[in-house]
Write an enzyme that holds these catalytic residues in place. Structure first.
Site, PDB file in Angstrom:
ATOM      1  N   GLN A  26       0.933  -1.107  -0.130  1.00 52.36           N
ATOM      2  CA  GLN A  26       0.160   0.035  -0.137  1.00 52.36           C
ATOM      3  C   GLN A  26       1.219   1.149   0.084  1.00 52.36           C
ATOM      4  O   GLN A  26       0.470   2.146   0.536  1.00 52.36           O
ATOM      5  CB  GLN A  26      -0.929  -0.027   1.063  1.00 52.36           C
ATOM      6  CG  GLN A  26      -2.103  -0.947   0.988  1.00 52.36           C
ATOM      7  CD  GLN A  26      -3.050  -0.563   0.280  1.00 52.36           C
ATOM      8  OE1 GLN A  26      -3.563   0.996   0.109  1.00 52.36           O
ATOM      9  NE2 GLN A  26      -4.138  -1.333  -0.438  1.00 52.36           N
ATOM     10  N   SER A  27       2.210   0.587  -0.978  1.00 52.17           N
ATOM     11  CA  SER A  27       3.148   2.338  -0.850  1.00 52.17           C
ATOM     12  C   SER A  27       2.013   3.777  -1.129  1.00 52.17           C
ATOM     13  O   SER A  27       2.075   3.576  -2.120  1.00 52.17           O
ATOM     14  CB  SER A  27       3.761   2.113  -1.746  1.00 52.17           C
ATOM     15  OG  SER A  27       5.040   3.130  -1.852  1.00 52.17           O
ATOM     16  N   ASN A  28       2.859   5.348  -0.507  1.00 48.06           N
ATOM     17  CA  ASN A  28       2.505   5.810  -1.061  1.00 48.06           C
ATOM     18  C   ASN A  28       3.203   5.956  -2.176  1.00 48.06           C
ATOM     19  O   ASN A  28       2.910   7.429  -2.889  1.00 48.06           O
ATOM     20  CB  ASN A  28       1.969   7.090   0.646  1.00 48.06           C
ATOM     21  CG  ASN A  28       1.021   6.658   1.534  1.00 48.06           C
ATOM     22  OD1 ASN A  28       0.415   6.273   1.141  1.00 48.06           O
ATOM     23  ND2 ASN A  28       1.566   6.187   2.632  1.00 48.06           N
ATOM     24  N   CYS A  30       5.037   4.514  -3.961  1.00 51.80           N
ATOM     25  CA  CYS A  30       4.714   4.435  -5.100  1.00 51.80           C
ATOM     26  C   CYS A  30       2.992   5.305  -6.288  1.00 51.80           C
ATOM     27  O   CYS A  30       3.575   5.141  -7.458  1.00 51.80           O
ATOM     28  CB  CYS A  30       4.471   2.903  -5.473  1.00 51.80           C
ATOM     29  SG  CYS A  30       5.712   2.155  -5.074  1.00 51.80           S
TER      30      CYS A  30
END
Length: 313
Positions: A26-28, A30
């Site tokens: 759930q990378s911000n 990325c």
């Protein structure tokens, strides 16, 4: 802020046509890298690392939904610690087979180039205080400490500016000794890179890391995080994310309550975004909202919306 510098490096120095980066499922970072690529008409490939086994779901909401909406060219999912090697493998493949000019952005854009974004942030904070006489000097600045670019950049700049502000990093993943060494190395590299002075060394004492708010692990909820997320939402109308700012805010609240900050201290909390992941993790148990039939409602800030309305009246 970090991408402002890494994307400029990719485009102006290397003439990249493809960006590859990595992060958690759930990378911000990325999501923001993908958005920046769209704006600059670059292709973007994401490598997502399952830091919690089985945590990736192709149909997940939050940032994962946005990866698809924004149109990532390709998404690869790997196990814990495998992301950097996978990034390099894909880059090599695209360079050799398709002749692409690939630029690899590290996780969180956390290298000495990306950390310049938070050197600039520190300068902006100091400038605001200098220009606005109604703002007092900040004795402390509290921020989440994850991949490290934010924490290292702010720390390096405050040292270079000879600021009185003590930077406190709330670890969201690693134990104190590991994270402190990582931040110290990155902040020192950033300090040398930003100033052009290779003789500079950041004192180790300038790096403050607290790991007691990580809880059972990266992205896994804690009671303190749930309370902080709810507190900021209900009292300030500010949304925190459960992985980074929520745990950093839990640290802030506990440090205030435990007397870590001397009376009269001016404390600045640095909010680094991440709200989309709220919709995936949904970290707050229904009991906190006072919903009938929910589980344990022992949280120290569990109150109903009706109670809030009475207080605001």
């Amino acid at each position: 802020r970090k991408l402002e510098f890494t994307m400029a490096d990719a485009i102006e120095k290397y003439g990249a046509d493809t960006i590859i980066t990595c992060g958690a499922v759930q990378s911000n970072h990325c999501r923001l890298t993908l958005s920046a690529c769209i704006k600059e008409n670059l292709k973007c490939i994401l490598v997502l690392e399952e830091r919690v086994p089985g945590s990736y779901k192709a149909d997940a909401t939050g940032n994962n939904y946005l990866f698809q909406l924004l149109g990532a060219e390709r998404i690869e999912v790997v196990g814990l610690g495998e992301a950097p090697a996978k990034v390099e493998e894909i880059a090599k493949e695209l360079r050799e087979k398709e002749g692409r000019n690939v630029y690899c952005v590290p996780g969180g854009a956390s290298n000495q180039i990306g950390a310049l974004g938070y050197c600039a942030c520190a300068m902006e904070i100091q400038n605001q205080i200098f220009m606005d006489t109604s703002l007092p000097p900040m004795d402390y600045l509290v921020t989440a400490s994850g991949s490290g670019g934010t924490h290292a950049g702010i720390t390096a700049a405050m040292y270079a500016l000879r600021s009185i502000t003590k930077v406190v990093g709330i670890s969201t993943r690693h134990p104190e000794d590991v994270q402190k060494e990582h931040i110290h190395q990155l902040a020192t590299k950033t300090l040398k890179f930003a100033t052009g002075d290779e003789s500079l060394e950041l004192p180790l004492d300038n790096v403050v890391v607290m790991d007691q708010y990580v809880g059972p692990g990266y992205s896994l909820p804690t009671k303190g995080m749930e309370e902080a997320v709810t507190l900021f939402a209900r009292k300030e109308g500010i949304l925190l994310d459960p992985v980074y700012t929520g745990k950093a805010a839990a640290g802030l609240v506990d440090l205030v309550q435990s007397g870590y900050f001397p009376p009269g201290s001016n404390v600045l909390f640095l909010h680094t975004g991440g709200a989309p992941s709220l919709y995936h993790y949904k970290p707050i148990d229904n009991a906190v909202f006072g919903i009938a039939g929910a589980g344990d409602s022992s949280s120290s800030i569990s109150y109903s919306a009706a109670e809030d309305e009475k207080k605001s009246d």
